[in-house]
Scaffold this motif. Structure first.
Motif, PDB file in Angstrom:
ATOM      1  N   LEU A  48      -4.006  -3.052   2.417  1.00 17.66           N
ATOM      2  CA  LEU A  48      -3.389  -3.654   1.242  1.00 17.66           C
ATOM      3  C   LEU A  48      -4.293  -3.536   0.014  1.00 17.66           C
ATOM      4  CD1 LEU A  48      -1.830  -6.884   2.821  1.00 17.66           C
ATOM      5  CD2 LEU A  48      -0.661  -4.770   2.191  1.00 17.66           C
ATOM      6  N   ALA A  49      -5.591  -3.699   0.219  1.00 15.16           N
ATOM      7  CA  ALA A  49      -6.533  -3.562  -0.898  1.00 15.16           C
ATOM      8  C   ALA A  49      -6.531  -2.137  -1.443  1.00 15.16           C
ATOM      9  CB  ALA A  49      -7.936  -3.962  -0.453  1.00 15.16           C
ATOM     10  N   ASP A  50      -6.493  -1.157  -0.537  1.00 13.58           N
ATOM     11  CA  ASP A  50      -6.439   0.243  -0.971  1.00 13.58           C
ATOM     12  C   ASP A  50      -5.163   0.517  -1.763  1.00 13.58           C
ATOM     13  OD1 ASP A  50      -8.862   0.792   0.217  1.00 13.58           O
ATOM     14  OD2 ASP A  50      -7.993   1.675   2.031  1.00 13.58           O
ATOM     15  N   ASP A  51      -4.064  -0.058  -1.316  1.00 16.22           N
ATOM     16  CA  ASP A  51      -2.801   0.129  -2.030  1.00 16.22           C
ATOM     17  C   ASP A  51      -2.869  -0.488  -3.423  1.00 16.22           C
ATOM     18  OD1 ASP A  51      -1.731   1.465   0.112  1.00 16.22           O
ATOM     19  OD2 ASP A  51      -0.676  -0.285   0.924  1.00 16.22           O
ATOM     20  N   TRP A  52      -3.461  -1.672  -3.521  1.00 16.42           N
ATOM     21  CA  TRP A  52      -3.581  -2.314  -4.833  1.00 16.42           C
ATOM     22  C   TRP A  52      -4.404  -1.449  -5.782  1.00 16.42           C
ATOM     23  CZ3 TRP A  52      -7.326  -3.884  -8.198  1.00 16.42           C
ATOM     24  CH2 TRP A  52      -6.921  -4.727  -9.237  1.00 16.42           C
TER      25      TRP A  52
END
Length: 350
Positions: free
Chosen positions: A244-248
């Motif tokens: 999720l952090a990578d997507d953000w």
């Protein structure tokens, strides 16, 4: 790099979020293809009352005369709330209609769009003579814009076609084998009008895509905080929270690139065309990954009709297809490399 919003832009962003949260929640988006023509036109009237279709239209033609950064804000909000009308396409074409002059059919079309009396489906014409209408519906004519010269565009208005749910069930579309041509008008325009129109459309479709992908990411993050397994939230697991952090980060990178390109376009910077090449590349890559991951985070529930995550995924996939129809990832990379080589050669020559 930071591109802070001005106070007016923050007010526009807040107003768009509040309006769409009230008038176009996911429940409304779900039934878009089945909504009546009157209901869809009523929504367009409300949107026109906000002034959004006229954002890019010049003040001399009763438009708002704002820039692409303001249009980006509205397009991203439209994507986040899965707006089921072809708002972006109408926002982009309206300045061209205004540029055609104060008299005649284009001026009339522009006026009824800004007043909320009508809108156009976006017509994509194919080499075999067929057409694909985005935002189709009973009583909704379609409009296509062709480039016929360095300072001339051709406007083609087609008869309405009934809209159906396609890949993206939140946007009614139509495939027409032999579209009925109602009007064909050649319009003299200033140099670079076609390039500006295509750049604006590319950037605002990217903004809409990022809005839908960001909504999917927010939904996934909320689920990861609430869903518990083995007595702890699943978001505590590195396999989920790192994804999720990578997507953000990917969506934020694409958004920053888009806002920078919009600012360069508004300023008339010579680098605007080159900067705009990065935006669909980053938006498609990051947006598709974020939307797919949102499905995975929800597990088996993510592939059910009741879960809204699939609606965001389908909006992202449709807009990705639209952007790739203009230029594939390989073509965009090639243009970026060519532009970098030209810039380096210019610097060396200087």
């Amino acid at each position: 790099m930071t591109l802070p919003l001005t106070e007016d832009q923050r007010m526009l962003q807040d107003a768009a979020q509040r309006f769409l949260a009230d008038r176009h929640p996911p429940a409304v988006a779900r039934g878009a293809a089945a909504r009546s023509a009157d209901a869809r036109l009523a929504l367009w009237r409300d949107i026109a009352a906000q002034g959004w279709p006229a954002l890019l239209a010049p003040a001399a033609s009763d438009g708002l005369g704002l820039g692409l950064r303001e249009a980006w804000i509205v397009a991203e909000a439209a994507g986040r709330h899965l707006v089921s009308l072809p708002l972006v396409a109408n926002m982009v074409v309206l300045p061209t209609l205004c540029e055609a002059g104060l008299d005649g059919a284009p001026a009339h079309w522009a006026r009824v769009m800004m007043e909320g009396e009508a809108y156009f489906a976006d017509a994509a014409l194919r080499p075999d003579g067929s057409a694909f209408f985005e935002g189709a519906g009973d009583g909704v004519p379609a409009l296509a814009v062709r480039n016929i010269g360095p300072q001339a565009l051709r406007l083609e208005r087609y008869a309405p076609a009934a809209g159906v749910a396609g890949l993206d069930p939140t946007m009614p579309v139509a495939e027409v084998t032999r579209p009925e041509l109602l009007d064909r008008i050649d319009v003299p325009v200033g140099a670079g009008a076609w390039r500006r129109l295509r750049t604006r459309l590319c950037l605002l479709r990217s903004a809409e895509l990022l809005g839908a992908a960001s909504a999917a990411l927010d939904m996934a993050a909320a689920h990861a905080r609430e869903r518990r397994q083995f007595d702890r939230a699943i978001g505590a697991n590195q396999a989920i929270k790192h994804r999720l952090a990578d997507d953000w980060m990917a969506l934020d990178d694409a958004r920053l690139a888009g806002m920078a390109a919009a600012s360069a376009h508004d300023a008339g910077d010579s680098s605007a065309d080159r900067d705009s090449l990065y935006v669909p590349l980053l938006a498609v890559e990051g947006g598709r990954r974020a939307a797919h991951n949102a499905i995975q985070v929800h597990g088996a529930m993510g592939v059910t009709w009741e879960c809204d995550a699939h609606l965001y995924l389908k909006r992202v996939l449709r807009l990705s297809a639209c952007l790739h129809a203009e230029a594939s990832c390989a073509e965009l990379l090639e243009r970026i490399w060519e532009g970098a080589a030209e810039q380096e050669a210019a610097v060396s020559a200087g």
